[in-house]
Design an enzyme around this catalytic site. Sequence first.
Site, PDB file in Angstrom:
ATOM      1  N   LYS A   1     -12.198   0.003   0.194  1.00 23.95           N
ATOM      2  CA  LYS A   1     -11.353   0.684  -0.822  1.00 23.95           C
ATOM      3  C   LYS A   1     -12.213   0.814  -2.151  1.00 23.95           C
ATOM      4  CE  LYS A   1      -7.329   0.143   2.015  1.00 23.95           C
ATOM      5  NZ  LYS A   1      -6.547  -0.816   2.666  1.00 23.95           N
TER       6      LYS A   1
ATOM      7  N   SER B   1       0.634  -1.159   0.021  1.00 21.21           N
ATOM      8  CA  SER B   1       0.137  -0.044   0.187  1.00 21.21           C
ATOM      9  C   SER B   1       0.836   1.184   0.069  1.00 21.21           C
ATOM     10  CB  SER B   1      -1.126  -0.079   1.120  1.00 21.21           C
ATOM     11  OG  SER B   1      -0.219  -0.180   2.515  1.00 21.21           O
TER      12      SER B   1
ATOM     13  N   HIS C   1      -5.744  -3.751  -1.985  1.00 10.57           N
ATOM     14  CA  HIS C   1      -5.791  -2.840  -2.981  1.00 10.57           C
ATOM     15  C   HIS C   1      -5.629  -3.412  -4.203  1.00 10.57           C
ATOM     16  CE1 HIS C   1      -4.678   0.562  -0.500  1.00 10.57           C
ATOM     17  NE2 HIS C   1      -3.979  -0.151   0.349  1.00 10.57           N
TER      18      HIS C   1
HETATM   19  C1  LIG Z   1      -6.374  -0.996   4.247  1.00 11.67           C
HETATM   20  C2  LIG Z   1      -5.656  -2.065   4.347  1.00 11.67           C
HETATM   21  C3  LIG Z   1      -6.400  -3.138   5.189  1.00 11.67           C
HETATM   22  C4  LIG Z   1      -7.309  -2.594   6.116  1.00 11.67           C
HETATM   23  O1  LIG Z   1      -8.513  -2.762   5.600  1.00 11.67           O
HETATM   24  P1  LIG Z   1      -9.751  -1.829   6.341  1.00 11.67           P
HETATM   25  O2  LIG Z   1     -10.921  -2.635   5.756  1.00 11.67           O
HETATM   26  O3  LIG Z   1      -9.616  -0.590   6.484  1.00 11.67           O
HETATM   27  O4  LIG Z   1      -9.655  -2.148   7.729  1.00 11.67           O
HETATM   28  C5  LIG Z   1      -5.656  -4.473   5.286  1.00 11.67           C
HETATM   29  N1  LIG Z   1      -4.697  -4.551   4.548  1.00 11.67           N
HETATM   30  C6  LIG Z   1      -4.227  -3.771   3.691  1.00 11.67           C
HETATM   31  C7  LIG Z   1      -2.986  -4.257   2.907  1.00 11.67           C
HETATM   32  C8  LIG Z   1      -4.780  -2.542   3.247  1.00 11.67           C
HETATM   33  O5  LIG Z   1      -4.202  -1.662   2.489  1.00 11.67           O
END
Ligand SMILES: *Cc1c(COP(=O)(O)O)cnc(C)c1O
Length: 382
Positions: A233, A174, A202
């Site tokens: 996301k 990320s 992502h």
């Molecule tokens: C954003 C993210 C999470 C957490 O997800 P949420 O639904 O925001 O709690 C977990 N793993 C990765 C790689 C992320 O980028």
Amino acid sequence: MFGKRLDELEEACLLREITDRLSPQGRVIETGKGPLTSFASNDYLGLCNHPLLKEAAARAVEEYGTGAGASRLLSGGTALHRELEILLSRLKGTEASLLFNSGYAANTGVIPAISGEDTFIFSDELNHASLIEGCRLSRSPVFVYRHNDTDHLESLLSDHRGRRPLIVTDSVFSMDGDIAPLDRLRDLALDYGGILYVDDAHGTGVLGGGRGALSHFGLPPEPFIIQMGTLSKALGSCGAFVAASGEVVRWLVNRARTLIFSTALPPPVVAASLAAVRIILHDDTLVRMLWEKRALLLRGLSSAGIATGRSATPIIPIELRDNPAALRLSGFLRDRGLYVPAVRRPAVRTPRVRITLSAVHTHEDIGLLVKTLEEARNCGLF
Ligand SMILES: *Cc1c(COP(=O)(O)O)cnc(C)c1O
């Protein structure tokens, strides 16, 4: 009580503050100090404020009310939860899937549930904080391999035999926007009789025409691969899911503490996710628009001679010398109406500003970003 430590953070340029919006998520956001063109969300497809998602959520409020009122194992689930799981299994091509309340909750619930005294965990050094937390909670020994270095992973695997390996990785990292070598990781998991756990936060809605990282590599789902994806996301809603074999999902229902001891997702949120998955399953226009915007920005940055690190996705970092430099560049952009946040320790080792693109960005947005970055460079900001 924490005043001194807060002062220390401020001196090290590490003090963080929350920026809240007065407007929906989108290409332009309002924070009370004038509109900003935002390159700061994970709303890759612009679904957070999409009419079909809003309509679905509003309808679900009418039909099911606001809260779920209980854990999924009691009475918290609805027909919408079930339907979403069926659709997510179709999106991922797996036998089954299971909803969690967030990506963080999925990782911290699933990893301990699938590991035990017979497990060695192998974890990429740049894995997301929630994966690291999940590994810690498992209490299994964790061997950290160098970022995306499958030779290093293989040497660790061959040095630590005798327990079942669990290989844990982000699909898209990320902070750098690079992609894990899932084809190689899959082969290693198979060769060593292990499980591959892929956090596709992502990748879902972004890679493989929206179906995620496995599709991107042309890899079919297999019983020893467990995919986690988020609804928060690209899918413009909230929550997460695990897509896996029916057996794995049945086990998680019995063992994943963040599922068992937490109230189910609210029906309107589930309904919004359902609308988002339907959009992705039926029409790849938004996903294609996202990648077109990425190509446009990369061309602009490349002809301006601005390096974008290892980025292979709509996450595009510009690395800076130190924390003050990252804050200065972010501030320079903000003064010119562009919101590109600085990312610092402990999220990353090398400070940076982090651009994330969305399908809804216009060509003008991207042109302005490139031009302003060039200006910043000519002013000596990086
Ligand atoms: C954003 C993210 C999470 C957490 O997800 P949420 O639904 O925001 O709690 C977990 N793993 C990765 C790689 C992320 O980028």
